[in-house]
Design a protein around this motif. Structure first.
Motif, PDB file in Angstrom:
ATOM      1  N   UNK A   1     -10.020  37.664 -22.620  1.00  0.00           N
ATOM      2  CA  UNK A   1      -9.378  36.784 -21.650  1.00  0.00           C
ATOM      3  C   UNK A   1     -10.402  36.081 -20.774  1.00  0.00           C
ATOM      4  N   UNK A   2     -11.340  36.840 -20.238  1.00  0.00           N
ATOM      5  CA  UNK A   2     -12.383  36.234 -19.406  1.00  0.00           C
ATOM      6  C   UNK A   2     -13.254  35.290 -20.222  1.00  0.00           C
ATOM      7  N   UNK A   3     -13.500  35.652 -21.470  1.00  0.00           N
ATOM      8  CA  UNK A   3     -14.327  34.812 -22.322  1.00  0.00           C
ATOM      9  C   UNK A   3     -13.702  33.435 -22.505  1.00  0.00           C
ATOM     10  N   UNK A   4     -12.399  33.386 -22.797  1.00  0.00           N
ATOM     11  CA  UNK A   4     -11.738  32.102 -22.990  1.00  0.00           C
ATOM     12  C   UNK A   4     -11.768  31.260 -21.728  1.00  0.00           C
ATOM     13  N   UNK A   5     -11.592  31.885 -20.576  1.00  0.00           N
ATOM     14  CA  UNK A   5     -11.664  31.153 -19.316  1.00  0.00           C
ATOM     15  C   UNK A   5     -13.062  30.572 -19.109  1.00  0.00           C
ATOM     16  N   UNK A   6     -14.070  31.369 -19.466  1.00  0.00           N
ATOM     17  CA  UNK A   6     -15.451  30.908 -19.343  1.00  0.00           C
ATOM     18  C   UNK A   6     -15.727  29.750 -20.297  1.00  0.00           C
ATOM     19  N   UNK A   7     -15.284  29.891 -21.545  1.00  0.00           N
ATOM     20  CA  UNK A   7     -15.509  28.857 -22.562  1.00  0.00           C
ATOM     21  C   UNK A   7     -14.837  27.549 -22.141  1.00  0.00           C
ATOM     22  N   UNK A   8     -13.634  27.644 -21.616  1.00  0.00           N
ATOM     23  CA  UNK A   8     -12.925  26.434 -21.187  1.00  0.00           C
ATOM     24  C   UNK A   8     -13.651  25.714 -20.063  1.00  0.00           C
ATOM     25  N   UNK A   9     -14.362  26.457 -19.230  1.00  0.00           N
ATOM     26  CA  UNK A   9     -15.090  25.836 -18.124  1.00  0.00           C
ATOM     27  C   UNK A   9     -16.420  25.239 -18.568  1.00  0.00           C
ATOM     28  N   UNK A  10     -16.952  25.674 -19.711  1.00  0.00           N
ATOM     29  CA  UNK A  10     -18.263  25.216 -20.157  1.00  0.00           C
ATOM     30  C   UNK A  10     -18.224  24.323 -21.401  1.00  0.00           C
ATOM     31  N   UNK A  11     -17.229  24.506 -22.250  1.00  0.00           N
ATOM     32  CA  UNK A  11     -17.199  23.811 -23.536  1.00  0.00           C
ATOM     33  C   UNK A  11     -16.044  22.812 -23.634  1.00  0.00           C
ATOM     34  N   UNK A  12     -15.479  22.475 -22.521  1.00  0.00           N
ATOM     35  CA  UNK A  12     -14.368  21.519 -22.518  1.00  0.00           C
ATOM     36  C   UNK A  12     -14.829  20.141 -22.981  1.00  0.00           C
ATOM     37  N   UNK A  13     -14.057  19.549 -23.871  1.00  0.00           N
ATOM     38  CA  UNK A  13     -14.299  18.188 -24.333  1.00  0.00           C
ATOM     39  C   UNK A  13     -13.582  17.252 -23.366  1.00  0.00           C
ATOM     40  N   UNK A  14     -14.349  16.603 -22.499  1.00  0.00           N
ATOM     41  CA  UNK A  14     -13.755  15.820 -21.406  1.00  0.00           C
ATOM     42  C   UNK A  14     -12.884  14.672 -21.915  1.00  0.00           C
ATOM     43  N   UNK A  15     -13.285  14.050 -23.002  1.00  0.00           N
ATOM     44  CA  UNK A  15     -12.503  12.920 -23.504  1.00  0.00           C
ATOM     45  C   UNK A  15     -11.190  13.396 -24.113  1.00  0.00           C
ATOM     46  N   UNK A  16     -11.232  14.538 -24.798  1.00  0.00           N
ATOM     47  CA  UNK A  16     -10.012  15.118 -25.363  1.00  0.00           C
ATOM     48  C   UNK A  16      -9.032  15.472 -24.246  1.00  0.00           C
ATOM     49  N   UNK A  17      -9.549  16.063 -23.176  1.00  0.00           N
ATOM     50  CA  UNK A  17      -8.687  16.437 -22.056  1.00  0.00           C
ATOM     51  C   UNK A  17      -8.140  15.211 -21.343  1.00  0.00           C
ATOM     52  N   UNK A  18      -8.965  14.195 -21.168  1.00  0.00           N
ATOM     53  CA  UNK A  18      -8.524  12.995 -20.465  1.00  0.00           C
ATOM     54  C   UNK A  18      -7.409  12.268 -21.221  1.00  0.00           C
ATOM     55  N   UNK A  19      -7.460  12.274 -22.555  1.00  0.00           N
ATOM     56  CA  UNK A  19      -6.378  11.638 -23.304  1.00  0.00           C
ATOM     57  C   UNK A  19      -5.071  12.391 -23.093  1.00  0.00           C
ATOM     58  N   UNK A  20      -5.144  13.712 -22.970  1.00  0.00           N
ATOM     59  CA  UNK A  20      -3.984  14.510 -22.593  1.00  0.00           C
ATOM     60  C   UNK A  20      -2.803  14.454 -23.539  1.00  0.00           C
ATOM     61  N   UNK A  21      -3.038  14.226 -24.812  1.00  0.00           N
ATOM     62  CA  UNK A  21      -1.935  14.117 -25.770  1.00  0.00           C
ATOM     63  C   UNK A  21      -1.330  15.480 -26.071  1.00  0.00           C
ATOM     64  N   UNK A  22      -0.009  15.483 -26.293  1.00  0.00           N
ATOM     65  CA  UNK A  22       0.657  16.713 -26.699  1.00  0.00           C
ATOM     66  C   UNK A  22       0.325  17.026 -28.153  1.00  0.00           C
ATOM     67  N   UNK A  23      -0.119  18.247 -28.409  1.00  0.00           N
ATOM     68  CA  UNK A  23      -0.606  18.631 -29.738  1.00  0.00           C
ATOM     69  C   UNK A  23       0.276  19.733 -30.309  1.00  0.00           C
ATOM     70  N   UNK A  24       0.741  19.523 -31.520  1.00  0.00           N
ATOM     71  CA  UNK A  24       1.494  20.537 -32.245  1.00  0.00           C
ATOM     72  C   UNK A  24       0.664  21.102 -33.375  1.00  0.00           C
TER      73      UNK A  24
END
Length: 353
Positions: free
Chosen positions: A224-247
């Motif tokens: 759990x802590x690992x995923x939180x850490x990874x999300x804070x360091x390995x986030x793809x800013x452009x992917x997040x900014x587009x914010x599309x709903x993904x199935x």
């Protein structure tokens, strides 16, 4: 003083003025061309180490998307270069970290993973290291670098001295081609010191020593802590900014694939709105829906065989594969990942697909 004499003095001063210095852009282009020439010459001369094992890298990185690499040097590292915000992250993985190794190898310390693969025929050390690292951290690992020395020092040197890039590439084995390698190292060179981040898992609260079944001790990761850490360091800013709903839909008989893929997508900043199963079984994986960065990046991760590329510039488009289904519904998700049998085989067969 007469005006004519004043004009002569002014004219003479102009002649004595210093010539303009070449712009930084021109200088950068010249250095880049010089590096490319030297590296290509070295390759022709046989000074490059050739990738001798199988890693199944099926697309060309065009320099626009985040590039995640696993590095085996003096230690194991996970490196992430994000060209969108010009940031670079290095994560040092302790040798004693235990991980589940795909292809039925069981649990091993990270220091042993590459050698396990190199004992196989065909040689799959790099592929095994990439897939193990991706599964352990829940991130897409796009490529590998094998080199001696300290990778963190190599990256720092690239920032300070562009000519050190020549040595970094010559002394490494990688599944990146020449153009990709230069793009990567040239990008690292341009990262400001405040965008250059490093972390050592051994000195973090993400790991703890545990007694293993054989009586030895190893480092275990807190998921759990690992995923939180990874999300804070390995986030793809452009992917997040587009914010599309993904199935994410599992089109195989193997349970749990969609949930594992959802972890990866979430860790890099994607917005997963649904997971489920597709009735019609598919051999090939697909990423369908709205064209754009999100579809392209997720195609690289989950369906690289469906990306059509042109070498060496890495221009590509999705659409090399087609969905064979009459009941597929696009209504809820803007981008949909369909996981086929090839995705399962990537982690469960030495043939990869």
């Amino acid at each position: 003083m007469p005006r004519s004499a004043l004009k002569k003095v002014t004219h003479s001063k102009r002649k004595l003025s210093r010539p303009r210095r070449p712009s930084r852009t021109k200088l950068g282009v010249a250095v880049l061309a010089f590096l490319l020439g030297l590296i290509l010459f070295s390759k022709i001369g046989g000074l490059f180490g050739s990738g001798e094992d199988i890693s199944f890298k099926n697309y060309i990185w065009n320099g626009n998307s985040t590039l995640n690499l696993v590095v085996k040097s003096d230690n194991i590292y996970v490196a992430s270069y994000n060209p969108q915000d010009s940031s670079f992250t290095i994560l040092k993985v302790p040798d004693e970290t235990y991980a589940s190794v795909p292809l039925g190898f069981g649990r091993w310390p990270m220091r042993s993973v590459y050698d396990l693969g190199q004992a196989e025929k065909p040689l799959i050390g790099a592929r095994l290291l990439k897939d193990t690292t991706g599964m352990l951290f829940g991130v897409p690992v796009d490529g590998y670098i094998l080199t001696s020395g300290n990778f963190g020092t190599m990256a720092e040197n690239a920032r300070k001295n562009p000519f050190s890039i020549i040595g970094a590439i010559r002394e490494s084995k990688t599944d990146l081609n020449i153009v990709e390698s230069i793009r990567f190292w040239w990008g690292v060179k341009g990262v400001r010191f405040d965008r250059f981040k490093s972390a050592d898992l051994e000195n973090s609260d993400l790991t703890s020593w545990a007694l293993l079944p054989d009586g030895s001790r190893g480092l275990e990761l807190d998921g759990l802590r690992l995923d939180q850490f990874i999300q804070s360091r390995f986030e793809d800013s452009k992917l997040k900014d587009e914010g599309l709903g993904i199935g994410i839909l599992n089109a195989t008989d193997h349970p749990g694939l969609a949930e594992k893929a959802a972890r990866v997508v979430t860790n890099i900043g994607g917005r997963v709105i649904l997971t489920g199963n597709l009735e019609e079984r598919q051999h090939n994986s697909f990423v369908l829906g709205k064209d754009g960065y999100t579809q392209t990046r997720l195609s690289q991760v989950f369906a690289p065989a469906c990306i059509q590329t042109s070498w060496p510039l890495g221009l590509f488009r999705s659409g090399g594969c087609f969905l064979q289904s009459d009941s597929f519904n696009f209504s809820r998700a803007e981008v949909t990942i369909v996981l086929g049998e090839d995705y399962f085989l990537r982690y469960n067969s030495t043939k990869g697909n």
